[in-house]
Design a protein around this motif. Structure first.
Motif, PDB file in Angstrom:
ATOM      1  N   UNK A 170      19.161 -14.901   1.094  1.00 14.46           N
ATOM      2  CA  UNK A 170      17.963 -15.500   0.472  1.00 14.46           C
ATOM      3  C   UNK A 170      16.666 -14.844   0.962  1.00 14.46           C
ATOM      4  N   UNK A 171      16.770 -13.645   1.534  1.00 14.44           N
ATOM      5  CA  UNK A 171      15.579 -12.922   2.002  1.00 14.44           C
ATOM      6  C   UNK A 171      14.913 -12.184   0.850  1.00 14.44           C
ATOM      7  N   UNK A 172      14.456 -12.939  -0.131  1.00 14.47           N
ATOM      8  CA  UNK A 172      13.846 -12.336  -1.331  1.00 14.47           C
ATOM      9  C   UNK A 172      12.809 -13.307  -1.894  1.00 14.47           C
ATOM     10  N   UNK A 173      11.941 -12.812  -2.806  1.00 13.54           N
ATOM     11  CA  UNK A 173      10.927 -13.703  -3.390  1.00 13.54           C
ATOM     12  C   UNK A 173      11.584 -14.891  -4.104  1.00 13.54           C
ATOM     13  N   UNK A 174      10.876 -16.000  -4.097  1.00 12.64           N
ATOM     14  CA  UNK A 174      11.412 -17.224  -4.715  1.00 12.64           C
ATOM     15  C   UNK A 174      11.802 -16.992  -6.173  1.00 12.64           C
ATOM     16  N   UNK A 175      10.999 -16.182  -6.887  1.00 12.24           N
ATOM     17  CA  UNK A 175      11.296 -15.965  -8.316  1.00 12.24           C
ATOM     18  C   UNK A 175      12.690 -15.354  -8.498  1.00 12.24           C
ATOM     19  N   UNK A 176      13.114 -14.516  -7.555  1.00  8.73           N
ATOM     20  CA  UNK A 176      14.450 -13.908  -7.641  1.00  8.73           C
ATOM     21  C   UNK A 176      15.512 -14.988  -7.430  1.00  8.73           C
ATOM     22  N   UNK A 177      15.221 -15.900  -6.517  1.00  7.96           N
ATOM     23  CA  UNK A 177      16.178 -16.985  -6.277  1.00  7.96           C
ATOM     24  C   UNK A 177      16.240 -17.944  -7.453  1.00  7.96           C
ATOM     25  N   UNK A 178      15.091 -18.174  -8.063  1.00 12.39           N
ATOM     26  CA  UNK A 178      15.061 -19.082  -9.224  1.00 12.39           C
ATOM     27  C   UNK A 178      15.946 -18.486 -10.336  1.00 12.39           C
ATOM     28  N   UNK A 179      15.802 -17.196 -10.576  1.00 11.20           N
ATOM     29  CA  UNK A 179      16.623 -16.530 -11.599  1.00 11.20           C
ATOM     30  C   UNK A 179      18.112 -16.548 -11.181  1.00 11.20           C
ATOM     31  N   UNK A 180      18.369 -16.340  -9.898  1.00 14.41           N
ATOM     32  CA  UNK A 180      19.757 -16.357  -9.417  1.00 14.41           C
ATOM     33  C   UNK A 180      20.392 -17.724  -9.632  1.00 14.41           C
ATOM     34  N   UNK A 181      19.654 -18.756  -9.310  1.00 13.56           N
ATOM     35  CA  UNK A 181      20.199 -20.110  -9.440  1.00 13.56           C
ATOM     36  C   UNK A 181      20.364 -20.478 -10.915  1.00 13.56           C
ATOM     37  N   UNK A 182      19.476 -19.940 -11.760  1.00 19.11           N
ATOM     38  CA  UNK A 182      19.627 -20.185 -13.206  1.00 19.11           C
ATOM     39  C   UNK A 182      20.940 -19.555 -13.687  1.00 19.11           C
ATOM     40  N   UNK A 183      21.180 -18.333 -13.246  1.00 16.43           N
ATOM     41  CA  UNK A 183      22.407 -17.634 -13.658  1.00 16.43           C
ATOM     42  C   UNK A 183      23.657 -18.355 -13.125  1.00 16.43           C
ATOM     43  N   UNK A 184      23.562 -18.784 -11.876  1.00 15.81           N
ATOM     44  CA  UNK A 184      24.728 -19.456 -11.279  1.00 15.81           C
ATOM     45  C   UNK A 184      25.026 -20.763 -12.006  1.00 15.81           C
ATOM     46  N   UNK A 185      23.977 -21.510 -12.275  1.00 13.07           N
ATOM     47  CA  UNK A 185      24.135 -22.806 -12.948  1.00 13.07           C
ATOM     48  C   UNK A 185      24.801 -22.620 -14.315  1.00 13.07           C
ATOM     49  N   UNK A 186      24.331 -21.632 -15.046  1.00 17.07           N
ATOM     50  CA  UNK A 186      24.840 -21.346 -16.386  1.00 17.07           C
ATOM     51  C   UNK A 186      26.326 -20.952 -16.331  1.00 17.07           C
ATOM     52  N   UNK A 187      26.630 -20.020 -15.430  1.00 14.03           N
ATOM     53  CA  UNK A 187      28.014 -19.541 -15.327  1.00 14.03           C
ATOM     54  C   UNK A 187      28.936 -20.668 -14.874  1.00 14.03           C
ATOM     55  N   UNK A 188      28.453 -21.462 -13.949  1.00 16.32           N
ATOM     56  CA  UNK A 188      29.251 -22.577 -13.416  1.00 16.32           C
ATOM     57  C   UNK A 188      29.549 -23.581 -14.532  1.00 16.32           C
ATOM     58  N   UNK A 189      28.514 -23.855 -15.347  1.00 11.00           N
ATOM     59  CA  UNK A 189      28.638 -24.797 -16.451  1.00 11.00           C
ATOM     60  C   UNK A 189      29.688 -24.293 -17.452  1.00 11.00           C
ATOM     61  N   UNK A 190      29.591 -23.028 -17.783  1.00 10.39           N
ATOM     62  CA  UNK A 190      30.522 -22.454 -18.758  1.00 10.39           C
ATOM     63  C   UNK A 190      31.972 -22.494 -18.242  1.00 10.39           C
TER      64      UNK A 190
END
Ligand SMILES: Cc1ncc(COP(=O)(O)O)c(C=O)c1O
Length: 390
Positions: A366-386
């Protein structure tokens, strides 16, 4: 806006981006794997490095006059402990120095103990150097790791050295005083040398306290070596280096004698100037970093807890490396990695690479800008849901 919110362009000359194809078989992932940060190295350090590399003659240099003093002042300020300059030796990197300690203080065939899961170079270099790897499994409970003391004590009986990752990688476990005292006591009784790798210590987040191994008591001074470095905290792994701290005179003579007489840890003016600058001029940057990382950790924990109930987070309070426990997803390690790479399009480090206990886990940086984490969590949430039809 925080200075850490800034997205810094990094090209393919850095491993994090340049090795995507090799690591993940695709370039189409957000890289959250290798342990460096996407933040700018602090300006005072860059300026210092600049002043060293622009000297017109790049010849042999003397030691930086103040680097040792800067280390002792850092330890006093941050850990309330008086380290003496005479205890310190500059080294060309933490992992290299652990290997050198194995070579000078143990013999081929000796048993060397580590915890597991563990930072993957440890098992590798123990075996490659002809020593025998012995491991004690950590107990994972409630998002933290604990020692299995009876197993630890039993295994110590046959070992010459214990390689202690403190704080622990993966999972950033900050070991409490009781744990460190027990390691100290049991290793003392068993006559086992402890090499305490504290490379992540200055990334201990607010609310937790790292305890340097040499501060607990004096019993084990003749058998203990502490290693630290600015590389993780101040984002300087490109200029490899570190600091070793040994309190005991005899052990110092033996190990530093080996380093010096084999010319293994010569002065490096670039690294020593950076050490001085980091410990002297980057206090405010460091405090702001810890706050930012702390918020990143909380953000990721909350997102995963809310959106991915089959995944839990192992995190013990230090470093930017979270260990995700996805055992409940009931995927093989290959399929778990494939889920992250091909479905979530995220490049994490597979937990299996950290040995037994790492199965069903993934390490997330998580040593990255918050915006990168926000996008990462969006991708994870989507993939997890599918995948889980939720
Ligand atoms: C526990 C641990 N030790 C050592 C290192 C690397 O240190 P160095 O680059 O100085 O060899 C790392 C890097 O991630 C680490 O996590």
């Amino acid at each position: 806006m925080s200075l850490f919110d800034c997205v810094v362009a990094r090209d393919a000359s850095c491993r994090k981006y340049g090795q995507l194809q090799e690591m993940f078989g695709t370039e189409d992932v957000l890289p959250l794997w290798i342990a460096d940060m996407d933040f700018r190295t602090p300006e005072p350090i860059i300026n210092t490095l600049h002043s060293v590399v622009t000297q017109p003659v790049q010849g042999y240099n003397l030691e930086h006059p103040q680097w040792k003093k800067s280390v002792t002042e850092w330890y006093k300020k941050r850990y309330g402990f008086d380290v003496q300059e005479g205890w310190l030796h500059f080294v060309p990197g933490v992992i290299r120095t652990i290997v050198l300690s194995l070579m000078s203080l143990t013999k081929p065939g000796d048993n060397i103990l580590t915890c597991t899961p563990i930072y993957d170079p440890y098992p590798n270099f123990i075996k490659t150097s002809g020593r025998k790897l012995i491991q004690t499994g950590l107990i994972e409970k409630g998002g933290c790791y604990y020692f299995d003391w009876s197993d630890f004590k039993e295994k110590l009986k046959t070992c010459k050295m214990f390689l202690f990752s403190s704080p622990h990688n993966p999972g950033g476990m900050v070991w409490d005083r009781e744990t460190i005292e027990k390691v100290n006591r049991y290793c003392h009784r068993a006559g086992v040398i402890v090499v305490s790798d504290e490379v992540h210590c200055d990334l201990t987040l607010p609310g937790k306290q790292h305890i340097p191994f040499f501060t607990v008591n004096e019993m084990l001074d003749s058998q203990s070596i502490v290693l630290t470095s600015i590389s993780k905290t101040f984002n300087t792994p490109a200029i490899q280096g570190g600091v070793v701290i040994i309190k005991n005179n005899d052990l110092r003579n033996k190990f530093y004698g080996f380093l010096d007489n084999c010319y293994l840890a010569e002065t490096n003016s670039l690294q020593q100037a950076a050490i001085y600058s980091a410990y002297t001029n980057c206090d405010e940057w460091h405090q702001r970093l810890l706050t930012y990382l702390s918020d990143n950790v909380e953000y990721v924990k909350k997102e995963i807890e809310t959106n991915c109930p089959l995944i839990s987070v192992v995190y013990g309070g230090a470093s930017y490396l979270l260990f995700l426990n996805a055992e409940k997803m009931k995927l093989s390690d290959e399929n778990l990695n494939s889920f992250f790479v091909h479905e979530a399009k995220l490049g994490l480090s597979p937990g299996i690479q950290y040995g037994p206990g790492g199965e069903g886990h993934m390490r997330l940086n998580v040593g990255c800008p918050r915006s990168v984490l926000v996008e990462s969590m969006r991708r994870l949430k989507e993939a997890y849901k599918n995948r889980n039809n939720v």
